[in-house]
Design a protein around this motif. Sequence first.
Motif, PDB file in Angstrom:
ATOM      1  N   GLN A   1       0.831  -1.203   0.000  1.00 27.07           N
ATOM      2  CA  GLN A   1       0.000   0.000   0.000  1.00 27.07           C
ATOM      3  C   GLN A   1       0.872   1.261   0.000  1.00 27.07           C
ATOM      4  OE1 GLN A   1      -2.760   0.573   3.299  1.00 27.07           O
ATOM      5  NE2 GLN A   1      -2.588   2.780   2.981  1.00 27.07           N
ATOM      6  N   LEU A   2       1.894   1.282   0.833  1.00 26.90           N
ATOM      7  CA  LEU A   2       2.758   2.460   0.914  1.00 26.90           C
ATOM      8  C   LEU A   2       3.503   2.686  -0.390  1.00 26.90           C
ATOM      9  CD1 LEU A   2       4.177   2.016   4.528  1.00 26.90           C
ATOM     10  CD2 LEU A   2       2.441   3.644   3.770  1.00 26.90           C
ATOM     11  N   GLN A   3       3.929   1.620  -1.037  1.00 24.57           N
ATOM     12  CA  GLN A   3       4.605   1.756  -2.325  1.00 24.57           C
ATOM     13  C   GLN A   3       3.661   2.400  -3.345  1.00 24.57           C
ATOM     14  OE1 GLN A   3       7.647   1.241  -3.310  1.00 24.57           O
ATOM     15  NE2 GLN A   3       8.605  -0.009  -1.703  1.00 24.57           N
ATOM     16  N   GLU A   4       2.398   1.976  -3.311  1.00 22.03           N
ATOM     17  CA  GLU A   4       1.425   2.523  -4.253  1.00 22.03           C
ATOM     18  C   GLU A   4       1.124   3.986  -3.953  1.00 22.03           C
ATOM     19  OE1 GLU A   4      -2.414   3.782  -5.624  1.00 22.03           O
ATOM     20  OE2 GLU A   4      -2.035   3.237  -3.531  1.00 22.03           O
ATOM     21  N   GLU A   5       1.172   4.375  -2.686  1.00 14.30           N
ATOM     22  CA  GLU A   5       0.840   5.742  -2.290  1.00 14.30           C
ATOM     23  C   GLU A   5       1.884   6.763  -2.754  1.00 14.30           C
ATOM     24  OE1 GLU A   5       0.217   6.070   1.868  1.00 14.30           O
ATOM     25  OE2 GLU A   5      -1.723   5.046   1.850  1.00 14.30           O
ATOM     26  N   VAL A   6       3.114   6.335  -2.966  1.00 14.75           N
ATOM     27  CA  VAL A   6       4.193   7.271  -3.294  1.00 14.75           C
ATOM     28  C   VAL A   6       3.842   8.122  -4.511  1.00 14.75           C
ATOM     29  CG1 VAL A   6       6.575   7.443  -4.132  1.00 14.75           C
ATOM     30  CG2 VAL A   6       6.026   5.924  -2.212  1.00 14.75           C
ATOM     31  N   GLY A   7       3.248   7.533  -5.541  1.00 13.44           N
ATOM     32  CA  GLY A   7       2.965   8.283  -6.760  1.00 13.44           C
ATOM     33  C   GLY A   7       1.535   8.725  -6.910  1.00 13.44           C
ATOM     34  N   ARG A   8       0.713   8.541  -5.883  1.00  9.16           N
ATOM     35  CA  ARG A   8      -0.716   8.829  -6.018  1.00  9.16           C
ATOM     36  C   ARG A   8      -0.995  10.334  -6.077  1.00  9.16           C
ATOM     37  NH1 ARG A   8      -4.545   6.312  -1.523  1.00  9.16           N
ATOM     38  NH2 ARG A   8      -3.542   4.378  -2.232  1.00  9.16           N
ATOM     39  N   SER A   9      -1.986  10.717  -6.886  1.00 11.33           N
ATOM     40  CA  SER A   9      -2.396  12.123  -7.017  1.00 11.33           C
ATOM     41  C   SER A   9      -3.580  12.404  -6.103  1.00 11.33           C
ATOM     42  CB  SER A   9      -2.758  12.433  -8.471  1.00 11.33           C
ATOM     43  OG  SER A   9      -1.673  12.200  -9.323  1.00 11.33           O
ATOM     44  N   SER A  10      -3.426  12.093  -4.839  1.00 12.84           N
ATOM     45  CA  SER A  10      -4.475  12.332  -3.849  1.00 12.84           C
ATOM     46  C   SER A  10      -3.844  12.265  -2.468  1.00 12.84           C
ATOM     47  CB  SER A  10      -5.596  11.295  -3.985  1.00 12.84           C
ATOM     48  OG  SER A  10      -5.089   9.989  -3.789  1.00 12.84           O
ATOM     49  N   LEU A  11      -4.629  12.590  -1.453  1.00 12.21           N
ATOM     50  CA  LEU A  11      -4.124  12.571  -0.083  1.00 12.21           C
ATOM     51  C   LEU A  11      -3.902  11.130   0.365  1.00 12.21           C
ATOM     52  CD1 LEU A  11      -3.528  14.547   2.291  1.00 12.21           C
ATOM     53  CD2 LEU A  11      -5.815  13.989   3.137  1.00 12.21           C
ATOM     54  N   THR A  12      -2.736  10.843   0.962  1.00  6.03           N
ATOM     55  CA  THR A  12      -2.374   9.491   1.371  1.00  6.03           C
ATOM     56  C   THR A  12      -2.021   9.454   2.852  1.00  6.03           C
ATOM     57  OG1 THR A  12      -0.004   9.730   0.981  1.00  6.03           O
ATOM     58  CG2 THR A  12      -1.373   9.162  -0.936  1.00  6.03           C
ATOM     59  N   SER A  13      -1.823   8.237   3.355  1.00  2.59           N
ATOM     60  CA  SER A  13      -1.422   8.083   4.761  1.00  2.59           C
ATOM     61  C   SER A  13      -0.020   8.642   4.980  1.00  2.59           C
ATOM     62  CB  SER A  13      -1.479   6.610   5.170  1.00  2.59           C
ATOM     63  OG  SER A  13      -0.525   5.837   4.452  1.00  2.59           O
ATOM     64  N   ILE A  14       0.849   8.563   3.962  1.00  2.19           N
ATOM     65  CA  ILE A  14       2.194   9.163   4.090  1.00  2.19           C
ATOM     66  C   ILE A  14       2.064  10.667   4.240  1.00  2.19           C
ATOM     67  CG2 ILE A  14       4.454   9.443   3.019  1.00  2.19           C
ATOM     68  CD1 ILE A  14       3.987   6.875   1.478  1.00  2.19           C
ATOM     69  N   ASP A  15       1.156  11.274   3.470  1.00  2.43           N
ATOM     70  CA  ASP A  15       0.945  12.722   3.568  1.00  2.43           C
ATOM     71  C   ASP A  15       0.465  13.108   4.963  1.00  2.43           C
ATOM     72  OD1 ASP A  15       1.559  13.008   0.830  1.00  2.43           O
ATOM     73  OD2 ASP A  15      -0.505  12.529   0.290  1.00  2.43           O
ATOM     74  N   ARG A  16      -0.454  12.329   5.509  1.00  4.49           N
ATOM     75  CA  ARG A  16      -0.973  12.642   6.841  1.00  4.49           C
ATOM     76  C   ARG A  16       0.142  12.563   7.879  1.00  4.49           C
ATOM     77  NH1 ARG A  16      -5.268   9.321   4.777  1.00  4.49           N
ATOM     78  NH2 ARG A  16      -7.152  10.563   4.377  1.00  4.49           N
ATOM     79  N   ALA A  17       1.023  11.571   7.725  1.00  3.87           N
ATOM     80  CA  ALA A  17       2.144  11.451   8.661  1.00  3.87           C
ATOM     81  C   ALA A  17       3.087  12.640   8.518  1.00  3.87           C
ATOM     82  CB  ALA A  17       2.893  10.148   8.407  1.00  3.87           C
ATOM     83  N   LEU A  18       3.338  13.060   7.295  1.00  2.00           N
ATOM     84  CA  LEU A  18       4.198  14.225   7.069  1.00  2.00           C
ATOM     85  C   LEU A  18       3.588  15.478   7.696  1.00  2.00           C
ATOM     86  CD1 LEU A  18       5.205  13.611   3.337  1.00  2.00           C
ATOM     87  CD2 LEU A  18       6.751  13.522   5.305  1.00  2.00           C
ATOM     88  N   LEU A  19       2.281  15.645   7.538  1.00  2.22           N
ATOM     89  CA  LEU A  19       1.615  16.821   8.099  1.00  2.22           C
ATOM     90  C   LEU A  19       1.666  16.790   9.627  1.00  2.22           C
ATOM     91  CD1 LEU A  19      -1.454  16.965   5.677  1.00  2.22           C
ATOM     92  CD2 LEU A  19       0.350  18.699   5.879  1.00  2.22           C
ATOM     93  N   ARG A  20       1.526  15.596  10.217  1.00  2.86           N
ATOM     94  CA  ARG A  20       1.616  15.493  11.685  1.00  2.86           C
ATOM     95  C   ARG A  20       3.016  15.833  12.177  1.00  2.86           C
ATOM     96  NH1 ARG A  20      -1.522  10.723  10.965  1.00  2.86           N
ATOM     97  NH2 ARG A  20       0.383   9.452  11.110  1.00  2.86           N
ATOM     98  N   ASP A  21       4.040  15.445  11.393  1.00  7.40           N
ATOM     99  CA  ASP A  21       5.424  15.656  11.816  1.00  7.40           C
ATOM    100  C   ASP A  21       5.921  17.071  11.532  1.00  7.40           C
ATOM    101  OD1 ASP A  21       5.387  13.035  12.551  1.00  7.40           O
ATOM    102  OD2 ASP A  21       6.534  12.300  10.820  1.00  7.40           O
ATOM    103  N   ALA A  22       5.208  17.804  10.674  1.00  4.60           N
ATOM    104  CA  ALA A  22       5.677  19.130  10.253  1.00  4.60           C
ATOM    105  C   ALA A  22       5.693  20.095  11.431  1.00  4.60           C
ATOM    106  CB  ALA A  22       4.797  19.668   9.135  1.00  4.60           C
TER     107      ALA A  22
END
Length: 665
Positions: A238-259
């Motif tokens: 799932q995480l591999q697929e999220e890297v190139g997705r053109s939408s909000l992902t769980s990786i993005d949410r983690a980045l926003l929490r860590d920012a």
Amino acid sequence: MVPEDPFEPEMGKIRAQAPKSLKSFRSQVLHATARSGGMAKPGSAASRSVRSVSKRGRGGGVARVVSGSSGRTARTRRVVVKARYVKLTGKGLSAAAAHLKYIQRDGVTREGERGQLYGPETGRVDGGAFMDRSAGDKTQFRFILSPEDAQQYDDLKPLTRKLMRQMEDDLGSKLDWVAVDHYNTGHPHTHIVIRGRDDQGQDLVIAREYISAGFRARAEAQVSLDLGPRSDLEISAQLQEEVGRSSLTSIDRALLRDAGDGGLVAAGHSNPEYSALRTGRLVRLRDFGLAEDLGQGQWRLRGDMEPTLRALGERGDIIKALHHELKAMRMEQAAPDAVIHDSQTPATGQERPVTGRVLKRGLADELTDRHYLMVEATDGRVHYIDIGQGDRVEALGKHAIVRVTATIPELRPSDHNIVAVAARNGGYYSVDAHLKLEPAARQAFAETHMRRLEAIRKSTQGLERGADGRFRIGPDYLDKAMAYEEKEARRSPVKIDVVSDIPLAVQTRRNGVTFLDRELMGGNGDGYGGQGFGGEVRGALQRRQQWLVEEGLAGVNTHGQIVPMDKLIETLHRRELVAVGAALGKETGLTLKPVRDGELVEGRLRQSVTLGSGKFAVVERARDFSLVPWRPVLEKHIGKEVSGVMRESGINWSIGRDNGLGIGM
């Protein structure tokens, strides 16, 4: 294991005051019970707390417990839950019935068949009976349940029933609900509709926390139990697929929490594999213009990253749906040039309206009843247009040709009239004050201002209406009126005018006003060409011109060009009125009576008829009848007595001679 605490009971007399060591424990229990919505002794502090919770809604305490962050881990099966409650007052009940009918439409099952409602016990439920029971309800709750791994279920019904039994336990009431499963998208999902009544017949109020988080937590726990926790392989894929997705992902949410401050975030992570995924995602975000590489593993996220990614995801879904529909229509060649007017581009048609033939009308959002149109326009391209709330747009015919124009929020002349009257009446507006200050105004005209104020009051809760019916008009009234218009524009972002319900092939020789005639008189005859609908219109215009010459309604100039006669539209309109009047006269035994500008029209509203120049109302009297311009608001008044004065801009109707209800046209 947690060791047991030693427990030593302290004995006392019946009704004796509890020892201090127990009082604190008891108060904790009562407090926890109250927060969970439990019962307490009437009149007690706990009882007052319970009543306070019940006002906020059922399930709030449960939601706070089950949706805690400690219960959700990387191995939890994700479930998307969309929730909404709608009011059933006014047109709400009919809109709810239409929504229930739509989610049962054809093509939603795995076999491509019609969807079937089911309930707690049976696999086949009567939607009409459910809506009959809903009559008198104030609200209705709607959920869309979409497990991320829904394709692993052979049947979603058992899951839905388990979750609805859990919801009943959480809310402390039996629920009257129906559901239907959809398999027509890449993500199987379930629509659940719940009546707004509890098992005691009282209004069902569900806590905001339970709607927004509690039910999702219950669903994720149940799906994780059914399918087992996610494996390392599933998480990694799932995480591999999220890297190139053109939408909000769980990786993005983690980045926003860590920012940190200013959106600063580090690409690195203690897990090397996840660190590489974060870096890859940040590079992709940089390509979108949503992240900036500061060097040495430091990045800055753009402030609007989250809403922008959500919008990109919605647009991607629209593109997929558009291509799917065009492929089904065998119009794949139109896909590359298609134009999308979605919620992110509300100025659809602001510079130039979109005119064309309706290919399809559908739901853009099944939860909120937000609809879209696919229009094959005269410019040779297909346009996807967000048209807002479906109940605000009339049904469109199979061959409808429409003109779609943007709704531009703006103040109305009535708003300035209201301010002017209030300024000279101590800050208050009323019909009497208006007529006193403007004696030439008619009462029906002033009453339209009161309806305007009442609409703004109900929508924005920003106006005060006194017991005497007067409205308090503050210095910020125009701001409130503009806020109302902006809200209405979001609900109805475009205006749709049906310019013809008649197929082009029929229009070429129709003895009445057609879309083709209006295009010819508007000088648009040379503006069409190419493939698709534009080419069809160009050919139909040429055939229409030949027919006009045959009928003596057009001539040929010295350059060999066909020139329509003056007042062509009026002539064709009269021809059609005479023909339709003769047909209605034969049917009713009455005589058609033409209506002139400024003339009173009164009688019984018999029916509506559709002509090439639009839809007309048939108003009949004892010996004759008249044809006058139709408005949708008349639909529910067929058979009633009506009266009004014919004006160039329309008619200000009064419906029912006894009640004097005015409907401004």
